[in-house]
Motif scaffolding. Structure first.
Motif, PDB file in Angstrom:
ATOM      1  N   VAL A 159       0.844  -1.199   0.000  1.00 42.63           N
ATOM      2  CA  VAL A 159       0.000   0.000   0.000  1.00 42.63           C
ATOM      3  C   VAL A 159       0.876   1.245   0.000  1.00 42.63           C
ATOM      4  CG1 VAL A 159      -1.681   1.340   1.332  1.00 42.63           C
ATOM      5  CG2 VAL A 159      -1.958  -1.135   1.105  1.00 42.63           C
ATOM      6  N   ALA A 160       1.927   1.251   0.809  1.00 41.47           N
ATOM      7  CA  ALA A 160       2.838   2.394   0.868  1.00 41.47           C
ATOM      8  C   ALA A 160       3.554   2.585  -0.463  1.00 41.47           C
ATOM      9  CB  ALA A 160       3.850   2.217   1.997  1.00 41.47           C
ATOM     10  N   GLU A 161       3.970   1.490  -1.088  1.00 44.38           N
ATOM     11  CA  GLU A 161       4.626   1.586  -2.396  1.00 44.38           C
ATOM     12  C   GLU A 161       3.681   2.173  -3.436  1.00 44.38           C
ATOM     13  OE1 GLU A 161       6.174  -2.216  -3.580  1.00 44.38           O
ATOM     14  OE2 GLU A 161       7.580  -2.285  -1.908  1.00 44.38           O
ATOM     15  N   GLY A 162       2.443   1.704  -3.440  1.00 51.33           N
ATOM     16  CA  GLY A 162       1.458   2.211  -4.390  1.00 51.33           C
ATOM     17  C   GLY A 162       1.142   3.676  -4.159  1.00 51.33           C
ATOM     18  N   ALA A 163       0.975   4.049  -2.899  1.00 53.65           N
ATOM     19  CA  ALA A 163       0.688   5.447  -2.567  1.00 53.65           C
ATOM     20  C   ALA A 163       1.860   6.344  -2.951  1.00 53.65           C
ATOM     21  CB  ALA A 163       0.389   5.577  -1.077  1.00 53.65           C
ATOM     22  N   THR A 164       3.072   5.867  -2.722  1.00 51.29           N
ATOM     23  CA  THR A 164       4.265   6.642  -3.064  1.00 51.29           C
ATOM     24  C   THR A 164       4.370   6.827  -4.575  1.00 51.29           C
ATOM     25  OG1 THR A 164       5.404   5.865  -1.090  1.00 51.29           O
ATOM     26  CG2 THR A 164       6.780   6.754  -2.850  1.00 51.29           C
ATOM     27  N   ALA A 165       4.117   5.758  -5.323  1.00 51.60           N
ATOM     28  CA  ALA A 165       4.173   5.856  -6.787  1.00 51.60           C
ATOM     29  C   ALA A 165       3.133   6.845  -7.311  1.00 51.60           C
ATOM     30  CB  ALA A 165       3.961   4.481  -7.409  1.00 51.60           C
ATOM     31  N   LEU A 166       1.925   6.788  -6.768  1.00 49.16           N
ATOM     32  CA  LEU A 166       0.872   7.721  -7.180  1.00 49.16           C
ATOM     33  C   LEU A 166       1.236   9.154  -6.800  1.00 49.16           C
ATOM     34  CD1 LEU A 166      -1.930   8.123  -8.411  1.00 49.16           C
ATOM     35  CD2 LEU A 166      -2.891   7.661  -6.148  1.00 49.16           C
ATOM     36  N   PHE A 167       1.776   9.332  -5.606  1.00 53.36           N
ATOM     37  CA  PHE A 167       2.179  10.660  -5.138  1.00 53.36           C
ATOM     38  C   PHE A 167       3.252  11.245  -6.064  1.00 53.36           C
ATOM     39  CE2 PHE A 167       4.435  13.557  -2.193  1.00 53.36           C
ATOM     40  CZ  PHE A 167       3.366  14.315  -1.748  1.00 53.36           C
ATOM     41  N   MET A 168       4.249  10.418  -6.420  1.00 51.66           N
ATOM     42  CA  MET A 168       5.322  10.907  -7.288  1.00 51.66           C
ATOM     43  C   MET A 168       4.783  11.236  -8.679  1.00 51.66           C
ATOM     44  SD  MET A 168       8.745   8.780  -6.117  1.00 51.66           S
ATOM     45  CE  MET A 168       8.198   7.230  -6.775  1.00 51.66           C
ATOM     46  N   GLU A 169       3.837  10.454  -9.165  1.00 54.38           N
ATOM     47  CA  GLU A 169       3.217  10.745 -10.461  1.00 54.38           C
ATOM     48  C   GLU A 169       2.522  12.108 -10.418  1.00 54.38           C
ATOM     49  OE1 GLU A 169      -0.540   9.030 -12.954  1.00 54.38           O
ATOM     50  OE2 GLU A 169       0.794   7.549 -12.042  1.00 54.38           O
ATOM     51  N   GLN A 170       1.832  12.384  -9.325  1.00 57.88           N
ATOM     52  CA  GLN A 170       1.153  13.667  -9.171  1.00 57.88           C
ATOM     53  C   GLN A 170       2.158  14.816  -9.076  1.00 57.88           C
ATOM     54  OE1 GLN A 170      -2.287  14.162  -9.331  1.00 57.88           O
ATOM     55  NE2 GLN A 170      -2.117  12.061 -10.045  1.00 57.88           N
ATOM     56  N   LEU A 171       3.274  14.603  -8.396  1.00 58.96           N
ATOM     57  CA  LEU A 171       4.306  15.633  -8.294  1.00 58.96           C
ATOM     58  C   LEU A 171       4.839  15.997  -9.678  1.00 58.96           C
ATOM     59  CD1 LEU A 171       6.405  14.461  -5.203  1.00 58.96           C
ATOM     60  CD2 LEU A 171       4.760  16.348  -5.303  1.00 58.96           C
ATOM     61  N   ARG A 172       5.011  14.997 -10.526  1.00 59.96           N
ATOM     62  CA  ARG A 172       5.518  15.244 -11.880  1.00 59.96           C
ATOM     63  C   ARG A 172       4.545  16.088 -12.710  1.00 59.96           C
ATOM     64  NH1 ARG A 172       7.469   9.833 -11.004  1.00 59.96           N
ATOM     65  NH2 ARG A 172       9.740   9.802 -11.163  1.00 59.96           N
ATOM     66  N   GLY A 173       3.287  16.105 -12.325  1.00 58.83           N
ATOM     67  CA  GLY A 173       2.283  16.852 -13.067  1.00 58.83           C
ATOM     68  C   GLY A 173       2.132  18.309 -12.657  1.00 58.83           C
ATOM     69  N   ILE A 174       2.843  18.736 -11.634  1.00 53.37           N
ATOM     70  CA  ILE A 174       2.748  20.129 -11.180  1.00 53.37           C
ATOM     71  C   ILE A 174       3.460  21.025 -12.192  1.00 53.37           C
ATOM     72  CG2 ILE A 174       3.391  21.781  -9.374  1.00 53.37           C
ATOM     73  CD1 ILE A 174       3.269  19.424  -7.389  1.00 53.37           C
ATOM     74  N   HIS A 175       2.785  22.097 -12.586  1.00 53.13           N
ATOM     75  CA  HIS A 175       3.376  23.030 -13.555  1.00 53.13           C
ATOM     76  C   HIS A 175       3.955  24.276 -12.887  1.00 53.13           C
ATOM     77  CE1 HIS A 175       1.896  20.701 -16.891  1.00 53.13           C
ATOM     78  NE2 HIS A 175       0.704  20.673 -16.321  1.00 53.13           N
ATOM     79  N   TYR A 176       3.369  24.672 -11.764  1.00 52.59           N
ATOM     80  CA  TYR A 176       3.828  25.871 -11.064  1.00 52.59           C
ATOM     81  C   TYR A 176       3.405  25.769  -9.606  1.00 52.59           C
ATOM     82  CZ  TYR A 176       3.931  30.643  -9.329  1.00 52.59           C
ATOM     83  OH  TYR A 176       4.173  31.753  -8.565  1.00 52.59           O
ATOM     84  N   ILE A 177       4.255  26.279  -8.721  1.00 54.40           N
ATOM     85  CA  ILE A 177       3.916  26.292  -7.301  1.00 54.40           C
ATOM     86  C   ILE A 177       4.418  27.596  -6.684  1.00 54.40           C
ATOM     87  CG2 ILE A 177       6.012  25.115  -6.506  1.00 54.40           C
ATOM     88  CD1 ILE A 177       4.091  23.519  -4.590  1.00 54.40           C
ATOM     89  N   THR A 178       3.605  28.174  -5.825  1.00 57.30           N
ATOM     90  CA  THR A 178       3.992  29.389  -5.116  1.00 57.30           C
ATOM     91  C   THR A 178       4.922  29.020  -3.956  1.00 57.30           C
ATOM     92  OG1 THR A 178       2.138  29.226  -3.565  1.00 57.30           O
ATOM     93  CG2 THR A 178       1.753  30.462  -5.626  1.00 57.30           C
ATOM     94  N   ASP A 179       5.508  30.019  -3.347  1.00 56.64           N
ATOM     95  CA  ASP A 179       6.376  29.760  -2.192  1.00 56.64           C
ATOM     96  C   ASP A 179       5.575  29.144  -1.046  1.00 56.64           C
ATOM     97  OD1 ASP A 179       8.601  30.674  -3.538  1.00 56.64           O
ATOM     98  OD2 ASP A 179       8.518  32.680  -2.669  1.00 56.64           O
TER      99      ASP A 179
END
Length: 94
Positions: free
Chosen positions: A3-23
């Motif tokens: 479960v932790a591996e799956g959640a981590t993989a999904l989390f990292m996939e979502q991080l890769r999709g970020i285009h811009y982030i404020t401070d």
């Protein structure tokens, strides 16, 4: 651990999709990543290099990210990930 591996993989996939982030967003995301890292550590699971690099670069103040990346020279940081975070935070590395 699966479960932790799956959640981590999904989390990292979502991080890769970020285009811009404020401070402010970077501060919150750094806290979220730190929480996930703590969970992985508590389960005696390795923290993926992508996640540790993303955390290092997102939690570093904007004006210090360039120096962090240049001083590391790829020793600790995953450079493609460091460049991704720089792009997301709109930090020029040149």
């Amino acid at each position: 651990s699966q479960v932790a591996e799956g959640a981590t993989a999904l989390f990292m996939e979502q991080l890769r999709g970020i285009h811009y982030i404020t401070d402010r967003g970077a501060q919150q995301l750094a806290a979220d990543i730190e929480y996930l890292n703590n969970v992985l550590s508590a389960l005696s699971m390795p923290i993926p290099p992508f996640l540790s690099t993303f955390h290092a670069c997102i939690s570093t103040p904007r004006d210090q990210v360039r120096d962090l990346i240049k001083s590391d020279g790829g020793a600790q940081l995953d450079l493609p990930t460091a460049h991704l975070v720089s792009k997301i935070r709109r930090i020029s590395l040149e």
